[in-house]
Design a protein around this motif. Structure first.
Motif, PDB file in Angstrom:
ATOM      1  N   TYR A 205       0.846  -1.191   0.000  1.00 43.14           N
ATOM      2  CA  TYR A 205       0.000   0.000   0.000  1.00 43.14           C
ATOM      3  C   TYR A 205       0.882   1.242   0.000  1.00 43.14           C
TER       4      TYR A 205
ATOM      5  N   MET B 240      -0.785   5.208  -7.397  1.00 48.44           N
ATOM      6  CA  MET B 240      -0.921   5.149  -5.940  1.00 48.44           C
ATOM      7  C   MET B 240      -0.346   6.398  -5.275  1.00 48.44           C
TER       8      MET B 240
ATOM      9  N   TYR C 269       5.621   3.675   0.535  1.00 49.51           N
ATOM     10  CA  TYR C 269       5.129   2.356   0.166  1.00 49.51           C
ATOM     11  C   TYR C 269       5.526   1.346   1.230  1.00 49.51           C
TER      12      TYR C 269
ATOM     13  N   GLU D 299      -4.013  -5.066   5.723  1.00 48.40           N
ATOM     14  CA  GLU D 299      -4.827  -4.179   4.882  1.00 48.40           C
ATOM     15  C   GLU D 299      -5.711  -3.271   5.722  1.00 48.40           C
TER      16      GLU D 299
ATOM     17  N   ARG E 294      -5.458   0.739   5.463  1.00 46.24           N
ATOM     18  CA  ARG E 294      -6.632   1.509   5.034  1.00 46.24           C
ATOM     19  C   ARG E 294      -6.970   2.595   6.044  1.00 46.24           C
TER      20      ARG E 294
ATOM     21  N   GLY F 178      -4.515   4.418   2.921  1.00 47.20           N
ATOM     22  CA  GLY F 178      -3.631   3.732   1.992  1.00 47.20           C
ATOM     23  C   GLY F 178      -4.317   3.350   0.691  1.00 47.20           C
ATOM     24  N   ARG F 179      -3.530   3.353  -0.372  1.00 47.00           N
ATOM     25  CA  ARG F 179      -3.986   2.905  -1.689  1.00 47.00           C
ATOM     26  C   ARG F 179      -3.209   1.648  -2.062  1.00 47.00           C
ATOM     27  N   PRO F 180      -3.886   0.546  -2.382  1.00 47.21           N
ATOM     28  CA  PRO F 180      -3.169  -0.693  -2.686  1.00 47.21           C
ATOM     29  C   PRO F 180      -2.522  -0.666  -4.062  1.00 47.21           C
TER      30      PRO F 180
ATOM     31  N   HIS G  85      -4.861  -7.577  -2.910  1.00 46.59           N
ATOM     32  CA  HIS G  85      -5.658  -6.643  -2.106  1.00 46.59           C
ATOM     33  C   HIS G  85      -7.116  -7.084  -2.171  1.00 46.59           C
TER      34      HIS G  85
END
Length: 455
Positions: A328, A371, A379, A398, A402, A406-408, A414
């Motif tokens: 993420y 991302m 990261y 995860e 989140r 966070g962006r996977p 994910h």
């Protein structure tokens, strides 16, 4: 403006490869059987395959090296390989833009660029991917002043769902170009990629183990002060292995710093990272109770060293031990606290994790589905050996990431779905609308795209 072309796109094989309908990704997590498999050798062949499959209502998916950990490349329809459509198309010596065929592997690019004195500005730690697959999933390296590969794209040549072929850049079809730089394979088949390059450069690398608490305390400041900083941590060890890379000016050779020797490369790449990691992970999978001791051994295996080498030799590491991964991107300012939260999660659950956690940084960019879109990012990647169950660990991590917005990573495991991505990406709905326009019949659809973009 001068253009220098090289005819390197044809395969050196004496006969076309026969592609199997059975396919498995690199980690072994994803396997499928397609109705058809093809390896086109020309743009015309790609166009014909797309038109034919579309007319037969057969979905099309291009697969590169299979290095994505999820099913983004899986299909039950026509699986297209571009292994026989690769190489350097041209180099613009003034702008330093190099154009590659879509099936070109990242590992081939240094050799293709060397005669022109050029290099990619940054790379990830793996170079197995194809250039088209790497940009389509958001492959990135490290460094708070440097973007991922997608933001280095200057032009694209794409076969669309109706078989038409377009060239797009900032001036021609800009509305397609800005999204297709990281398009998840949803907008068309990328047959050529123009990459912004830089003059070839060398890097001074300093690597060594340090107390984890000190690394976390100083990581943000180090990231601001150095070109590239990465650390890996084997839980629950109290030391982390830190890699700091400094880009050298042309002609600079640091006094007293040796070049990377073949013996050192073999010792670190093959003995420590591959043979040693593979052995320790296999032992940990059979006897989880000894994982903490194993991880202490892993931390001690990594010695201090300093060397100078060409950029790609420093950025890239061999990856032969197979694993699964979640990664993420969280806002840079929140990254260290996110790592500490994962540390607490592992401790509280007494999990025995035989593979390390890796932390890198990246600069904000303007690629809508990147991302790192509009924010400097940290990261955070967690891994599990492929023979170990990862569901509980990855799911819990995860949830933590989140909570930090966070962006996977699009190419890694994910659990997110389209409504969640719509909240994470300000221009997500624009991408979906563009996909609806370019591929209304879902020629390039698969189960992965149904989940992340909606049906």
């Amino acid at each position: 403006m001068t253009e220098q072309s090289r005819r390197t796109g044809k395969s050196t094989r004496t006969a076309p490869k026969r592609w199997s309908s059975n396919w498995r990704n690199w980690s072994g997590e994803v396997s499928e059987r397609s109705q058809m498999a093809a390896g086109p050798t020309s743009e015309t062949a790609v166009k014909a395959l797309v038109i034919g499959a579309g007319g037969s209502q057969l979905p099309v998916k291009v697969v590169g090296a299979g290095h994505s950990f999820n099913d983004i490349a899986a299909t039950e329809g026509l699986r297209m390989h571009l292994d026989d459509y690769r190489g350097l198309v041209s180099v613009n010596e003034q702008s330093r833009v190099a154009t590659f065929r879509g099936g070109t592997r990242l590992s081939e690019i240094p050799g293709l660029l060397a005669p022109h004195g050029l290099a990619l500005a940054n790379q990830g730690d793996s170079d197995a991917q194809t250039i088209a697959g790497a940009i389509s999933t958001g492959t990135h390296g490290s460094g708070l002043a440097f973007t991922g590969l997608s933001a280095m794209v200057k032009s694209l040549r794409i076969v669309l769902a109706d078989g038409s072929i377009i060239y797009c850049d900032e001036r021609m079809h800009p509305e397609i170009f800005e999204f297709a730089r990281l398009g998840l394979g949803a907008l068309g088949v990328i047959v050529e990629v123009g990459m912004q390059c830089v003059p070839a450069f060398r890097v001074e690398a300093t690597e060594g183990a340090e107390p984890l608490d000190e690394v976390l305390e100083s990581f943000q400041q180090r990231s601001r002060e150095n070109d590239h900083v990465t650390f890996i941590w084997y839980p629950p060890a109290q030391r982390a292995y830190v890699k700091t890379f400094r880009r050298l000016a042309e002609g600079e050779e640091p006094e007293g710093v040796p070049p990377l020797s073949r013996a050192s490369r073999f010792m670190d790449g093959e003995i420590v990272q591959n043979w040693g990691q593979g052995l320790l992970s296999s032992v940990g999978a059979v006897a989880p109770g000894i994982v903490p001791r194993v991880n202490q051994v892993s931390s001690n295996l990594m010695w201090e060293r300093q060397y100078v080498a060409d950029s790609h030799e420093v950025f890239v590491s061999a990856r032969r031990v197979r694993f699964n991964e979640v990664e993420y991107a969280v806002p840079f300012e929140a990254g260290v606290e996110a790592v500490r939260a994962i540390q607490r999660l592992i401790t509280d659950n007494d999990w025995r994790i035989s593979f390390p956690l890796e932390v890198r940084t990246a600069a904000a960019d303007d690629v809508p589905l990147s991302m790192a879109y509009q924010r400097d990012s940290m990261y955070i990647a967690v891994h599990r050996y492929r023979r170990e169950s990862h569901l509980e660990y990855f799911g819990a991590v995860e949830e933590v990431l989140r909570d930090f917005d966070g962006r996977p990573h699009w190419g890694k495991l994910h659990s997110l779905r389209a409504p969640q991505f719509a909240e994470l990406y300000p221009r997500f709905n624009e991408f979906v609308a563009l996909r609806d326009r370019l591929d209304p019949d879902r020629v390039f659809d698969n189960h992965y795209l149904e989940r992340v973009l909606g049906s």
